[in-house]
Design an enzyme around this catalytic site. Structure first.
Site, short mmCIF file in Angstrom:
data_model
loop_
_atom_site.label_atom_id
_atom_site.label_comp_id
_atom_site.label_asym_id
_atom_site.label_seq_id
_atom_site.Cartn_x
_atom_site.Cartn_y
_atom_site.Cartn_z
N SER A 182 -15.77 16.52 -64.22
CA SER A 182 -15.65 16.20 -62.61
C SER A 182 -16.08 14.67 -62.37
O SER A 182 -16.16 14.38 -61.07
CB SER A 182 -16.68 17.27 -61.63
N ASN A 196 -27.82 22.47 -60.80
CA ASN A 196 -27.76 23.10 -59.74
C ASN A 196 -28.34 22.62 -58.64
O ASN A 196 -27.45 22.54 -57.49
CB ASN A 196 -27.96 24.56 -60.14
N THR A 251 2.90 22.33 -18.65
CA THR A 251 2.44 23.81 -19.32
C THR A 251 3.79 23.95 -19.95
O THR A 251 4.69 24.04 -19.28
CB THR A 251 1.82 24.85 -18.17
N HIS A 252 3.66 24.86 -21.18
CA HIS A 252 4.72 24.98 -21.91
C HIS A 252 5.67 23.95 -22.16
O HIS A 252 7.01 24.02 -22.31
CB HIS A 252 5.61 26.07 -21.29
N SER A 292 12.28 1.30 -39.16
CA SER A 292 13.19 1.89 -40.14
C SER A 292 13.90 1.14 -41.32
O SER A 292 14.18 -0.06 -40.88
CB SER A 292 14.17 2.53 -39.14
N LYS A 294 14.69 0.79 -34.35
CA LYS A 294 13.86 1.87 -34.58
C LYS A 294 12.23 1.21 -34.52
O LYS A 294 12.06 0.29 -34.98
CB LYS A 294 13.87 2.74 -36.03
N GLU A 340 2.37 10.87 -35.94
CA GLU A 340 2.94 11.58 -36.71
C GLU A 340 2.22 12.29 -38.10
O GLU A 340 2.05 13.54 -38.50
CB GLU A 340 4.41 11.38 -37.17
N LYS A 372 -16.32 19.80 -53.83
CA LYS A 372 -16.33 18.36 -53.60
C LYS A 372 -15.01 17.78 -53.26
O LYS A 372 -15.03 16.87 -52.08
CB LYS A 372 -16.89 17.52 -54.68
#
Length: 462
Positions: free
Chosen positions: A23, A110, A155-156, A277, A283, A290, A325
């Site tokens: 590790s 440990n 809402t929605h 872009s 763009k 995102e 980890k």
């Protein structure tokens, strides 16, 4: 190849075993925490007489040199260094000889690893909480600067009622406040030192785990050695707190994506916090927002992966726990980057308050105000709801503007039609915690007080 267990085995470990179980590639970042734990352990060994004063000083000096080599990049790793804990002990033994070989007295990897990971998590969660508070401060400043600007509340994802922009921004601020609480709670529960628990059962040597706990700044030491070395609740809790924070960043990111679209036009990103872009010259893309959405999914995977690892383990330690980890390290790194990037984005974003107001001033956005007007004059809400719903339907069917229909309805009339005027509905939100000017001013004051208190909770050294 020398290992920590070479006395029991005849021959070197297979290369495939070392490649699969090592590790060192990721737990090297625990080096400062391992050295801190080792220093506390050495001082305790000296205090209880298991190391002489001279031996303790020699080992502490070797730890100092090892720390400096790691910090400078001069540390030379060896093929047998399967993890950072092994590497540090090897180097200390090279430097301090016989005294260095006593470093591991009364200690197992440990309890050593569990201690280092708790120290890491305590420190990193506090640092992330401070970053979250900085993001909240940005939201507060933008809320104050928004003044009486308003936009549709949804809402929605359908326009519902006008709300102050400040109210909407602080909705994200209060969600982040719960994240700060969760980070604090997780830190409080992990504030227990496992050092001294050994491999599973403690030790016959006269160790003093209370001393090492105090040396390391833990609030307490373990009560049960088996639980101490097998417990990874703190890692799972940390991951949950970080994942919930990532979900809140994702939700803020989704709104930024919507607000900055040409379809909404409510905001524009600063050039420093947007991308372009490779093909489309016009763009301007909200990549931070995102990625905040996407990385929340990544953290959910980290959390569920660790929980799946923990759910079937017998007591006490199992090598499965090595898998605690990487998900925690990844969550810490991604959340820290996300919080800081979002703070920069929100501090520089430009709000188009005219577009917001134009969207919020649609007459139908005041439909609830019309119903409440009828309620205030004694009508049951369900009856009022049906009347206003009918007028909205007639307006949409082309019978006339909603204002004209309201004005011509004897149950409503000219006074009710005035509620449809631009900017009026948002001023009528008067309940505590609501979206109107008076309530939001009080909310801002409470939010500022909360931020000050939270900043004090996470001052350096707290």
């Amino acid at each position: 190849m020398s290992t920590l267990w070479h006395g029991r085995f005849d021959g070197d470990p297979a290369g495939e075993l070392m490649a699969y179980t090592a590790s060192i590639g990721f737990d090297v970042r625990l080096a400062p925490d391992d050295i801190a734990g080792s220093r506390a352990h050495v001082r305790m060994l000296g205090r209880v007489g298991l190391l002489s004063e001279a031996e303790a000083a020699e080992v502490l000096g070797a730890l100092d040199q090892t720390e400096a080599e790691l910090a400078s990049g001069d540390f030379a790793f060896a093929p047998g260094d399967e993890d950072i804990h092994t590497a540090i002990e090897r180097r200390v033994t090279e430097l301090a000889g016989v005294a260095g070989a006593r470093l591991h007295t009364g200690r197992s990897r440990n309890d050593q690893v569990a201690t280092a990971l708790r120290l890491f998590a305590k420190r990193e969660l506090a640092a992330i909480a401070a970053d979250v508070i900085a993001l909240q401060q940005v939201l507060l400043e933008r809320a104050i600067g928004a003044g009486n600007a308003y936009l549709p509340g949804y809402t929605h994802l359908q326009r519902a009622q006008p709300v102050l922009l400040a109210h909407h921004l602080l909705a994200h601020g209060w969600a982040l406040a719960r994240d700060v609480d969760r980070l604090a709670d997780a830190r409080a529960r992990m504030d227990v030192s496992p050092l001294g628990a050994g491999a599973v059962a403690g030790s016959s040597l006269p160790l003093d785990p209370d001393m090492t706990a105090a040396e390391l700044g833990f609030a307490a030491r373990f009560e049960n050695s088996i639980d101490a070395v097998s417990d990874r609740d703190f890692a799972a809790e940390s991951l949950f707190a970080l994942t919930m924070l990532a979900v809140h960043l994702s939700r803020l990111g989704e709104e930024i994506v919507f607000w900055t679209s040409e379809e909404a036009g409510f905001a524009a990103l600063d050039d420093a916090y947007a991308t372009g872009s490779s093909m489309l010259p016009q763009k301007k893309n909200p990549d931070i927002a995102e990625l905040a959405r996407a990385k929340a999914g990544r953290l959910i995977g980290n959390l569920t992966g660790l929980l799946a690892t923990l759910k079937g383990l017998p007591l006490a330690y199992n090598r499965d726990l090595q898998e605690d980890k990487e998900p925690l390290f990844d969550a810490v790194d991604q959340v820290r980057l996300g919080v800081r990037a979002m703070a920069g984005l929100m501090s520089t974003i430009a709000f188009n308050t005219e577009a917001m107001a134009a969207a919020a001033d649609a007459p139908t956005a005041a439909a609830t105000d019309l119903a409440e007007h009828l309620v205030a004059n004694g009508m049951p809400f369900r009856d009022a709801h049906a009347i206003v719903g009918g007028l909205v339907r007639r307006s949409l069917d082309g019978e006339g503007s909603l204002a004209d229909l309201v004005r011509g309805d004897p149950r409503l009339g000219a006074a009710a039609a005035e509620l449809l005027a631009p900017g009026v509905p948002v001023t009528r939100r008067t309940t505590p915690g609501g979206a109107g000017p008076h309530s939001v001013r009080a909310q801002i004051a409470r939010f500022r007080t909360r931020l000050t208190a939270d900043a004090d909770r996470f001052e350096p050294g707290s």
